[in-house]
Design a protein around this motif. Sequence first.
Motif, PDB file in Angstrom:
ATOM      1  N   ALA A 182       0.835  -1.206   0.000  1.00  0.00           N
ATOM      2  CA  ALA A 182       0.000   0.000   0.000  1.00  0.00           C
ATOM      3  C   ALA A 182       0.864   1.249   0.000  1.00  0.00           C
ATOM      4  O   ALA A 182       0.556   2.241  -0.687  1.00  0.00           O
ATOM      5  CB  ALA A 182      -0.926  -0.015   1.217  1.00  0.00           C
ATOM      6  N   GLN A 183       1.958   1.239   0.756  1.00  0.00           N
ATOM      7  CA  GLN A 183       2.880   2.379   0.769  1.00  0.00           C
ATOM      8  C   GLN A 183       3.510   2.593  -0.604  1.00  0.00           C
ATOM      9  O   GLN A 183       3.604   3.723  -1.089  1.00  0.00           O
ATOM     10  CB  GLN A 183       3.979   2.146   1.812  1.00  0.00           C
ATOM     11  N   ALA A 184       3.973   1.515  -1.217  1.00  0.00           N
ATOM     12  CA  ALA A 184       4.647   1.629  -2.513  1.00  0.00           C
ATOM     13  C   ALA A 184       3.718   2.202  -3.580  1.00  0.00           C
ATOM     14  O   ALA A 184       4.148   2.949  -4.461  1.00  0.00           O
ATOM     15  CB  ALA A 184       5.169   0.262  -2.948  1.00  0.00           C
ATOM     16  N   LEU A 185       2.445   1.873  -3.507  1.00  0.00           N
ATOM     17  CA  LEU A 185       1.484   2.369  -4.491  1.00  0.00           C
ATOM     18  C   LEU A 185       1.145   3.841  -4.281  1.00  0.00           C
ATOM     19  O   LEU A 185       0.719   4.521  -5.216  1.00  0.00           O
ATOM     20  CB  LEU A 185       0.196   1.538  -4.437  1.00  0.00           C
ATOM     21  N   ASN A 186       1.326   4.316  -3.072  1.00  0.00           N
ATOM     22  CA  ASN A 186       0.920   5.689  -2.751  1.00  0.00           C
ATOM     23  C   ASN A 186       2.073   6.581  -2.289  1.00  0.00           C
ATOM     24  O   ASN A 186       1.844   7.714  -1.862  1.00  0.00           O
ATOM     25  CB  ASN A 186      -0.161   5.669  -1.661  1.00  0.00           C
ATOM     26  N   CYS A 187       3.315   6.091  -2.403  1.00  0.00           N
ATOM     27  CA  CYS A 187       4.471   6.845  -1.940  1.00  0.00           C
ATOM     28  C   CYS A 187       4.612   8.154  -2.728  1.00  0.00           C
ATOM     29  O   CYS A 187       4.497   8.178  -3.951  1.00  0.00           O
ATOM     30  CB  CYS A 187       5.738   6.008  -2.088  1.00  0.00           C
ATOM     31  N   GLN A 188       4.868   9.236  -2.020  1.00  0.00           N
ATOM     32  CA  GLN A 188       4.992  10.553  -2.655  1.00  0.00           C
ATOM     33  C   GLN A 188       6.383  10.799  -3.231  1.00  0.00           C
ATOM     34  O   GLN A 188       6.595  11.782  -3.941  1.00  0.00           O
ATOM     35  CB  GLN A 188       4.666  11.636  -1.626  1.00  0.00           C
ATOM     36  N   GLN A 189       7.334   9.897  -2.943  1.00  0.00           N
ATOM     37  CA  GLN A 189       8.697  10.073  -3.433  1.00  0.00           C
ATOM     38  C   GLN A 189       8.952   9.349  -4.750  1.00  0.00           C
ATOM     39  O   GLN A 189       9.999   9.548  -5.369  1.00  0.00           O
ATOM     40  CB  GLN A 189       9.701   9.582  -2.382  1.00  0.00           C
ATOM     41  N   GLY A 190       8.032   8.488  -5.146  1.00  0.00           N
ATOM     42  CA  GLY A 190       8.151   7.844  -6.449  1.00  0.00           C
ATOM     43  C   GLY A 190       9.324   6.892  -6.576  1.00  0.00           C
ATOM     44  O   GLY A 190       9.979   6.829  -7.620  1.00  0.00           O
ATOM     45  N   VAL A 191       9.620   6.116  -5.545  1.00  0.00           N
ATOM     46  CA  VAL A 191      10.709   5.149  -5.600  1.00  0.00           C
ATOM     47  C   VAL A 191      10.263   3.935  -6.405  1.00  0.00           C
ATOM     48  O   VAL A 191       9.232   3.340  -6.103  1.00  0.00           O
ATOM     49  CB  VAL A 191      11.126   4.718  -4.176  1.00  0.00           C
ATOM     50  N   ALA A 192      11.023   3.567  -7.425  1.00  0.00           N
ATOM     51  CA  ALA A 192      10.620   2.480  -8.315  1.00  0.00           C
ATOM     52  C   ALA A 192      10.529   1.157  -7.568  1.00  0.00           C
ATOM     53  O   ALA A 192      11.515   0.673  -7.025  1.00  0.00           O
ATOM     54  CB  ALA A 192      11.616   2.360  -9.471  1.00  0.00           C
ATOM     55  N   GLY A 193       9.327   0.585  -7.545  1.00  0.00           N
ATOM     56  CA  GLY A 193       9.130  -0.728  -6.947  1.00  0.00           C
ATOM     57  C   GLY A 193       9.201  -0.763  -5.435  1.00  0.00           C
ATOM     58  O   GLY A 193       9.175  -1.838  -4.835  1.00  0.00           O
ATOM     59  N   ASP A 194       9.302   0.399  -4.801  1.00  0.00           N
ATOM     60  CA  ASP A 194       9.450   0.429  -3.359  1.00  0.00           C
ATOM     61  C   ASP A 194       8.797   1.686  -2.805  1.00  0.00           C
ATOM     62  O   ASP A 194       8.255   2.504  -3.553  1.00  0.00           O
ATOM     63  CB  ASP A 194      10.935   0.384  -2.964  1.00  0.00           C
ATOM     64  N   ALA A 195       8.833   1.832  -1.504  1.00  0.00           N
ATOM     65  CA  ALA A 195       8.330   3.028  -0.841  1.00  0.00           C
ATOM     66  C   ALA A 195       9.443   3.635  -0.012  1.00  0.00           C
ATOM     67  O   ALA A 195      10.309   2.916   0.494  1.00  0.00           O
ATOM     68  CB  ALA A 195       7.140   2.676   0.054  1.00  0.00           C
TER      69      ALA A 195
END
Length: 328
Positions: free
Chosen positions: A47-60
């Motif tokens: 859920a974090q990875a899908l909504n992360c504001q930093q846009g880390v590829a494949g991660d949060a």
Amino acid sequence: MPWADIIGQPIAVRQLQNALKQNRIGHAYLFFGPPGVGKRTAARVLAQALNCQQGVAGDACGECRSCRNILTGNHPDVREVPLTGAHIRISQIREVTRQAQFPPTEGCWKVFLIHNAEAMTLEAANNLLKTLEEPPGETLFVLTTPSIFNLLPTIQSRCQQVRFQPLAVRDIAEFLVRQNLAGPEQAELIANLAGGSLLTAQELLTMEREAVREEVIDLLTKLKTAAGPQVLFLTEGWTEGPRLKILLPWLALWFRDLLVWQNTGDVKLLINQDRLELIKEQAQIWPRPERFLRIIQEAKRKMERNANNQLLLEVLLLELTSMRDVKG
């Protein structure tokens, strides 16, 4: 990064990371595996990875406001469905399906985390099934359960399945030491008792392990001569969930020591080195301990599938006594 916080699940993590990197996230996932191996944590990280504001590829990133709010349960687009009582009721699932019809308000995805999915009533499961058949866009459902066999086949077929394995002893021990929860020797013992579950390991930290070990040894001593109804009386006090959860690993470790002693005679390889004389004695009473280890492992699997604890323990002890002193 949050995925790095999940210990001992490289295959499951790689499967989810690849789906994120390739932008091929399904609308529903079913995380299954024993309790305490990282399913809930992985659901939150997804859920974090899908909504992360930093846009880390494949991660949060784990640090932005969105990631922090998801971790604390305060994100408006990520909802965890609680288990209140013995079941997840249809009213709870109806509210989930109602909210799923609306687009995200703050993040990129709406995510619904349904833990203990096996606890859904039949009506609740059927209501959820309707939404899974026609999922709204940018909405994700993550169901977690110890065993997929406790869910409707139709629910299973509409979810992408991700298996979570029991954790390795080394992973649990290293985690306990790294978090300053136990010293190396204590961590090794707890990790061996935990049965692949970090949750069980953390529970064991608060229990009187030495006292329980002595009770297990006393139980095995009584089993030397018990027969018929006497065996059934020995289950008293052991059938509550937490007690049974620690009984089975202790039994497994004890029979492991009997097996090691019978095959090597090396005291340094024993876990219960301080009980060498008793191990020597019981190694004569319980031949071929590998058979008992298989019986105990099967009992643990049944317990994970919510078997009747009283019946499970009665059958286990009767099976053990039936093979006592059998040389063939």
